[in-house]
Motif scaffolding. Structure first.
Motif, PDB file in Angstrom:
ATOM      1  N   ILE A 144       0.835  -1.205   0.000  1.00  6.07           N
ATOM      2  CA  ILE A 144       0.000   0.000   0.000  1.00  6.07           C
ATOM      3  C   ILE A 144       0.867   1.251   0.000  1.00  6.07           C
ATOM      4  CG2 ILE A 144      -1.665   1.334   1.335  1.00  6.07           C
ATOM      5  CD1 ILE A 144      -2.821  -1.339   2.320  1.00  6.07           C
ATOM      6  N   ILE A 145       1.901   1.236   0.826  1.00  3.78           N
ATOM      7  CA  ILE A 145       2.808   2.388   0.904  1.00  3.78           C
ATOM      8  C   ILE A 145       3.462   2.650  -0.448  1.00  3.78           C
ATOM      9  CG2 ILE A 145       4.988   3.210   1.880  1.00  3.78           C
ATOM     10  CD1 ILE A 145       4.179   1.783   4.490  1.00  3.78           C
ATOM     11  N   GLU A 146       3.913   1.583  -1.110  1.00  3.66           N
ATOM     12  CA  GLU A 146       4.593   1.752  -2.394  1.00  3.66           C
ATOM     13  C   GLU A 146       3.646   2.300  -3.451  1.00  3.66           C
ATOM     14  OE1 GLU A 146       7.757   1.565  -2.899  1.00  3.66           O
ATOM     15  OE2 GLU A 146       8.159   0.884  -0.853  1.00  3.66           O
ATOM     16  N   VAL A 147       2.398   1.843  -3.444  1.00  2.00           N
ATOM     17  CA  VAL A 147       1.409   2.361  -4.402  1.00  2.00           C
ATOM     18  C   VAL A 147       1.189   3.848  -4.178  1.00  2.00           C
ATOM     19  CG1 VAL A 147      -1.011   2.304  -5.107  1.00  2.00           C
ATOM     20  CG2 VAL A 147       0.238   0.170  -4.762  1.00  2.00           C
ATOM     21  N   VAL A 148       1.002   4.235  -2.917  1.00  2.00           N
ATOM     22  CA  VAL A 148       0.779   5.644  -2.595  1.00  2.00           C
ATOM     23  C   VAL A 148       1.997   6.478  -2.959  1.00  2.00           C
ATOM     24  CG1 VAL A 148       0.381   7.286  -0.719  1.00  2.00           C
ATOM     25  CG2 VAL A 148      -0.882   5.125  -0.767  1.00  2.00           C
ATOM     26  N   GLU A 149       3.176   5.998  -2.564  1.00  2.00           N
ATOM     27  CA  GLU A 149       4.405   6.742  -2.829  1.00  2.00           C
ATOM     28  C   GLU A 149       4.666   6.910  -4.321  1.00  2.00           C
ATOM     29  OE1 GLU A 149       6.780   8.222  -0.829  1.00  2.00           O
ATOM     30  OE2 GLU A 149       5.311   7.986   0.784  1.00  2.00           O
ATOM     31  N   GLN A 150       4.255   5.933  -5.113  1.00  2.00           N
ATOM     32  CA  GLN A 150       4.473   6.009  -6.553  1.00  2.00           C
ATOM     33  C   GLN A 150       3.782   7.229  -7.155  1.00  2.00           C
ATOM     34  OE1 GLN A 150       6.388   4.360  -8.633  1.00  2.00           O
ATOM     35  NE2 GLN A 150       5.603   5.406 -10.447  1.00  2.00           N
ATOM     36  N   PHE A 151       2.625   7.598  -6.578  1.00  4.31           N
ATOM     37  CA  PHE A 151       1.841   8.679  -7.157  1.00  4.31           C
ATOM     38  C   PHE A 151       2.034  10.028  -6.453  1.00  4.31           C
ATOM     39  CE2 PHE A 151      -0.475   4.815  -8.353  1.00  4.31           C
ATOM     40  CZ  PHE A 151      -0.539   4.998  -9.733  1.00  4.31           C
TER      41      PHE A 151
END
Length: 208
Positions: free
Chosen positions: A163-170
């Motif tokens: 979840i963190i990586e998905v959020v950080e990607q954007f």
């Protein structure tokens, strides 16, 4: 399918340690010869126009700085040794390099179709995230201590990282390749399904 799932004879020769040592050796080489990063990091333009196909493998051994390699190798030390002991060194090496190369390949496809030809992908993070995923599958009841005080079940930690990586990607403007981390999880998932015939979701459901 039987060929894909043919097991190796179990041996444990501490392959994780050799990978860690090799990473630091390459890090020292790039410190004294910075131009090596140009040839060994993964770059769309160099692969497409100069046929540097080895970069799909070598990018895993290139790191931007000491903290980059330190935390990657720390993750390999914590989780890699346990996974290697559980599945054997040969299986671990196959898992590590297939997931690492696959993470680079997935990232390459994204960079290619978005025209991101100036990005140089480097680091073992994709493979390390795959190792973390494998740890959560092999040791689903294990609890990892976040900040040294907060016990979190390994599968929950994997979900949180995803979840963190998905959020950080954007939302992040850093140079961290968050999608490559997610591709590490995806590669590990496929490896367990195809190579080992294990569904991680079923493993986690049966343990919680």
């Amino acid at each position: 399918m039987s060929f894909l799932r043919r097991p190796f004879k179990y041996v444990d020769f501490h392959a994780s340690l050799y990978i860690i040592v090799l990473n630091f050796v390459v890090f020292l080489l790039t410190y004294f010869m910075p131009q090596l990063k140009f040839y060994l990091s993964l770059n769309v333009g160099l692969v497409v126009y100069r046929k540097m196909y080895w970069q799909f493998l070598t990018y895993m051994f290139i790191h931007q700085g000491f903290m980059h390699i330190f935390f990657n190798m720390l993750g390999l030390l914590f989780f890699g040794f346990a996974i290697e002991k559980a599945i054997g060194s040969k299986e671990f090496l196959l898992f590590y390099f297939i997931c690492g190369i696959a993470s680079g390949l997935f990232s390459f496809v994204i960079y290619y179709f978005t025209g991101s030809y100036r990005i140089f992908l480097m680091g073992a993070s994709g493979a390390i995230y795959a190792v973390l995923f494998a740890y959560a599958v092999c040791f689903p009841r294990s609890r990892l201590y976040v900040w040294g005080i907060l016990p979190v079940p390994a599968p929950i930690l994997v979900l949180a990282y995803a979840i963190i990586e998905v959020v950080e990607q954007f939302v992040s403007s850093s140079n961290i390749a968050h999608m490559t981390h997610l591709f590490g999880f995806a590669a590990a998932w496929l490896y367990f399904l195809i190579r080992m015939g294990i569904n991680p979701i079923k493993i986690w459901r049966n343990n919680y």
